[in-house]
Design a protein around this motif. Structure first.
Motif, PDB file in Angstrom:
ATOM      1  N   ARG A 182       0.823  -1.213   0.000  1.00 26.56           N
ATOM      2  CA  ARG A 182       0.000   0.000   0.000  1.00 26.56           C
ATOM      3  C   ARG A 182       0.860   1.267   0.000  1.00 26.56           C
ATOM      4  NH1 ARG A 182      -3.575  -3.450   3.117  1.00 26.56           N
ATOM      5  NH2 ARG A 182      -2.412  -2.993   5.031  1.00 26.56           N
ATOM      6  N   GLU A 228      -3.100   4.473  -4.331  1.00 25.98           N
ATOM      7  CA  GLU A 228      -4.454   3.975  -4.050  1.00 25.98           C
ATOM      8  C   GLU A 228      -5.254   3.703  -5.320  1.00 25.98           C
ATOM      9  OE1 GLU A 228      -8.341   5.170  -1.290  1.00 25.98           O
ATOM     10  OE2 GLU A 228      -6.565   6.463  -1.360  1.00 25.98           O
ATOM     11  N   LEU A 278      -2.872  -8.543  -0.839  1.00 26.88           N
ATOM     12  CA  LEU A 278      -3.889  -7.570  -0.424  1.00 26.88           C
ATOM     13  C   LEU A 278      -5.232  -8.251  -0.166  1.00 26.88           C
ATOM     14  CD1 LEU A 278      -3.202  -4.494  -2.745  1.00 26.88           C
ATOM     15  CD2 LEU A 278      -2.477  -4.852  -0.373  1.00 26.88           C
TER      16      LEU A 278
END
Length: 279
Positions: free
Chosen positions: A118, A123, A219
């Motif tokens: 991340r 994003e 993720l």
């Protein structure tokens, strides 16, 4: 090569490696496949099947999207899909961070890797779709009533992640996922704009060897574990992974508390495990 049939289009791309990729949507896609198969039939058999080239992914350093899922085989918890877009710079950074298939990573290390991913991947270049058990159960029931199966549900979830990334204006050279069924399950569910862009959709076994797919797998697993943690806090117990005897024991306990209907908020009740829980 481009082929049109009415309002539908299909594109055939031949890479220098000899790999042929066909992308598009029906009926043009089906016609293109039929043409390729007809041309290929007279070719004498070779030690390496000709179809193997079609599932060989291009370099992971090319701009592309990798997708993977978590929770597919777990009785408790959501189905989570994730997509990650990488270019050459990002791919190399993720390799430096030792990003690899989530199945090769313990839960503690995985959460650290997820944080690192991340921090490296912006994003808008990553997407995580969490299909909570209640929604999963509704979708599964609906798709079964339409004569569809789990592959269709997986395709829907993978496509949601891809659409999120495409919606941010990303233009990958290809999209790669693990082999869970005919890749047309995904192609048939992609948004029209995505399909018409001619982006090849590739599926291959052990796709997690690709760094974008590996990052997506981490993720997805991280989001799955987080959901289990939150559910455990709400229930006042540890929600186990998988479909072990401990899972059945926990399922029986929850049924005694909230009934079989209440379990739909926490478990995929279409699993055979449900029969054992209710036995």
């Amino acid at each position: 090569m481009k082929l049109s049939d009415g309002t539908s289009q299909a594109t055939a791309i031949m890479y220098q490696s000899g790999k042929l990729v066909i992308a598009g949507h029906a009926p043009a896609f089906d016609h293109a496949v039929a043409i390729v198969e007809a041309v290929g039939k007279p070719v004498a058999p070779k030690p390496v099947p000709a179809t193997s080239a079609a599932v060989e992914a291009p370099s992971e350093n090319e701009p592309h999207i990798g997708t993977d899922e978590a929770g597919k085989g777990d009785f408790f918890g959501p189905l989570v899909t994730a997509g990650v877009f990488v270019d050459e710079r990002t791919a190399r950074l993720l390799r430096t961070l030792d990003v690899r298939d989530s199945k090769l990573v313990g839960d503690r290390e995985l959460r650290g890797l997820a944080t690192n991913i991340r921090n490296v991947v912006e994003e808008e270049k990553r997407a995580v779709i969490v299909v909570a058990p209640k929604r999963y159960n509704e979708l599964y029931k609906q798709m079964r009533s339409e004569g569809k199966n789990l592959n269709t549900l997986l395709a829907w979830a993978h496509t949601r992640a891809i659409e999120d990334l495409i919606g941010h204006g990303l233009r990958p050279k290809f999209i790669l996922s693990d082999q869970f069924g005919d890749k047309r399950y995904i192609e048939s569910r992609l948004m029209v704009d995505t399909r018409l862009s001619g982006v090849p959709v590739l599926q291959m076994h052990r796709a997690e060897a690709d760094v974008a797919v590996a990052a997506a797998s981490i993720l997805a697993r991280d989001a799955f574990l987080h959901w289990l943690d939150q559910a455990g806090k709400a229930l006042g117990l540890t929600v186990p992974k998988g479909a072990s005897p401990k899972v059945i024991e926990t399922g029986k306990l929850l049924v005694s508390r909230m009934g079989a209907e209440g379990l739909k908020d926490y478990a995929k009740v279409s699993f055979k495990t449900m029969q054992k829980v209710l036995a």
